[in-house]
Every structure is written in structure tokens, then in C-alpha cells.
Design a protein around this motif. Structure first.
Motif, short mmCIF file in Angstrom:
data_model
loop_
_atom_site.label_atom_id
_atom_site.label_comp_id
_atom_site.label_asym_id
_atom_site.label_seq_id
_atom_site.Cartn_x
_atom_site.Cartn_y
_atom_site.Cartn_z
N UNK A 125 32.61 -63.25 55.56
CA UNK A 125 33.17 -62.83 54.17
C UNK A 125 33.46 -61.22 54.32
N UNK A 126 34.52 -61.07 53.78
CA UNK A 126 34.70 -59.56 53.54
C UNK A 126 34.85 -59.12 52.32
N UNK A 127 34.44 -59.95 51.30
CA UNK A 127 34.15 -59.80 49.89
C UNK A 127 33.05 -60.26 49.21
N UNK A 128 32.71 -59.82 48.00
CA UNK A 128 31.16 -60.25 47.50
C UNK A 128 31.25 -61.97 47.20
N UNK A 129 32.37 -62.59 47.42
CA UNK A 129 32.36 -63.99 46.68
C UNK A 129 32.38 -65.08 47.77
N UNK A 130 31.92 -66.18 47.54
CA UNK A 130 31.63 -67.15 48.31
C UNK A 130 32.99 -67.76 48.40
N UNK A 131 33.36 -68.65 49.53
CA UNK A 131 34.79 -69.23 49.88
C UNK A 131 34.78 -70.41 49.22
N UNK A 132 34.17 -70.67 48.04
CA UNK A 132 34.78 -71.97 47.00
C UNK A 132 36.26 -71.90 46.94
N UNK A 133 36.92 -73.05 46.73
CA UNK A 133 38.25 -73.07 46.46
C UNK A 133 38.67 -72.52 45.16
N UNK A 134 37.75 -72.64 44.11
CA UNK A 134 37.95 -71.96 42.99
C UNK A 134 38.16 -70.36 42.84
N UNK A 135 37.15 -69.83 43.94
CA UNK A 135 37.22 -68.42 44.00
C UNK A 135 38.34 -67.67 44.94
N UNK A 136 39.17 -68.71 45.54
CA UNK A 136 40.44 -68.30 46.38
C UNK A 136 41.26 -67.10 45.66
N UNK A 137 41.76 -67.16 44.46
CA UNK A 137 42.53 -66.22 43.80
C UNK A 137 41.80 -64.72 43.63
#
Length: 213
Positions: A125-137
């Protein structure tokens, strides 16, 4: 130990039927190896994170009655909601200079860490967000900012340049030294990171020669 209450208000109001399970017994596992032994032997029905990817893989493959959130497929679990990070304590004075933190970023090889600790099953990961589909944008919108600052980019040469810019130089032991002092650090974390910590420490010794750990 938790016992089912047959007078549970939900059952009385018709909100939900009583669960089939009448009693939940929690057995202290004392360690991940012990937890693996208990679930393979059938002495427990469920255990939490076994931390070690090789251990989890071995348990799932060796016991037909054991499965994971992803069945028999890697990563033998489910995607967690929080990416792992290494945080600096800014109150010590050591990490006040952002260049030192950015140098550390360039010295850590995240892909190698994943390959060794998690058998390559985890995404980097290179962002603070988990790679859930809804977090894609949100992840997509954050990547340009990560690129701008080199977040998650393994590049020891850039790390060396930052150290030299701060006035550090390699001493006779190959350690970064400034005014007779080397950069030292202590890593603290939860037990679930026990497979990760030693790898990071070795990377910093081998690639950066930066720490007394």
C-alpha cells in the motif's frame, strides 16, 4: 466462558431466534504455534490471526477440517481494513527533520517485506487506505501525491542523498554518523508484527547501515 441466555430479549420479541451455540469457551492460546496446534487437533473451533503466513498456509493445507476466509487460497484470510505503517515519535527530537523520515521511507523495501513475511500474498500500500473495491477512487486520486513525495518508493540512493544533505557521513563501521553520533531507534509494535519487525531491522542494517538496533 459465555453461556447462552434463553431469556434473551431478542428471542422474546421475535427479533431473532436463539443461536444454536449454547456455550462459548475461550482457551488462552499463549502463542501462535499453540493456537495452530489446537485448531489442527480439533480442540478449538476457531482461532484469530496466526500472524505467520507460512504457519497459516501449513495449517490450512495440512488439516482438511480447517479453512480461512479465503478458503484454501492465499492469502488464507481476509483483507484487513488498515494498512500497516511505521510511525516516528516526533517528541524525541531525532525525527523532527522530515528528510530523515523520507530517507527511512526509501530504505525500506516493502515488496521484499511482503514476499518474505507474507509469502507475497499481501498488496503493498502506498496510501492510508485499504484496497477495498469501494476505496478504489480514493486510492487512485492519492497515488499522484504519493508519487510526488516518493511514498513507498524503495530507492537507497535517494535515502543516501538525504542523509548526506543533513550532514551525515558513513563512519568506519559503515553507519551513518553526524558529530560523532549515529542514528539509533527502537521499534515497538504488536505481536502480530513479529514477522515484520526483524525484516525491517535487517533491511536497515544491510541496505542503509543506518541503525544501532
Amino acid at each position: 466462558m459465555l453461556d447462552r441466555r434463553d431469556d434473551w430479549w431478542g428471542a422474546a420479541t421475535g427479533f431473532r431466534d436463539l443461536p444454536d451455540v449454547e456455550r462459548v469457551v475461550n482457551i488462552p492460546k499463549t502463542g501462535h504455534d499453540r493456537a495452530a496446534q489446537l485448531i489442527v487437533s480439533g480442540d478449538v473451533d476457531m482461532t484469530g490471526d496466526l500472524v505467520s503466513a507460512p504457519l497459516m498456509k501449513s495449517v490450512v493445507e495440512s488439516a482438511d477440517h480447517v479453512t480461512s476466509f479465503s478458503g484454501d487460497e492465499a492469502p488464507h484470510g481476509n483483507l484487513d481494513w488498515w494498512p500497516n505503517w511505521l510511525y516516528m515519535n516526533h517528541q524525541t527530537g531525532t525525527w523532527d527533520d522530515v528528510r530523515l523520515r523520507r530517507a527511512l521511507n526509501h530504505y525500506v523495501n516493502a515488496q521484499q517485506l511482503v514476499d518474505i513475511a507474507y509469502l507475497g500474498a499481501n498488496p503493498v500500500s502506498r496510501t492510508p487506505f485499504p484496497a477495498f473495491g469501494s476505496m478504489g477512487p480514493y486510492i487512485e486520486d492519492s497515488i499522484p501525491l504519493a508519487d510526488e513525495h516518493g511514498v513507498g518508493v524503495f530507492d537507497p540512493a535517494k535515502g543516501d542523498a538525504l542523509m548526506q544533505e543533513m550532514g551525515y557521513a558513513k563512519n568506519s563501521d559503515g553507519m551513518w554518523d553526524k558529530d560523532g553520533e549515529t542514528v539509533t531507534a527502537s521499534f515497538h509494535g504488536l505481536a502480530l508484527f513479529e514477522a515484520v519487525g526483524p525484516i525491517i531491522a535487517q533491511q536497515l542494517r544491510a541496505v542503509a547501515s543506518m541503525w544501532s538496533l
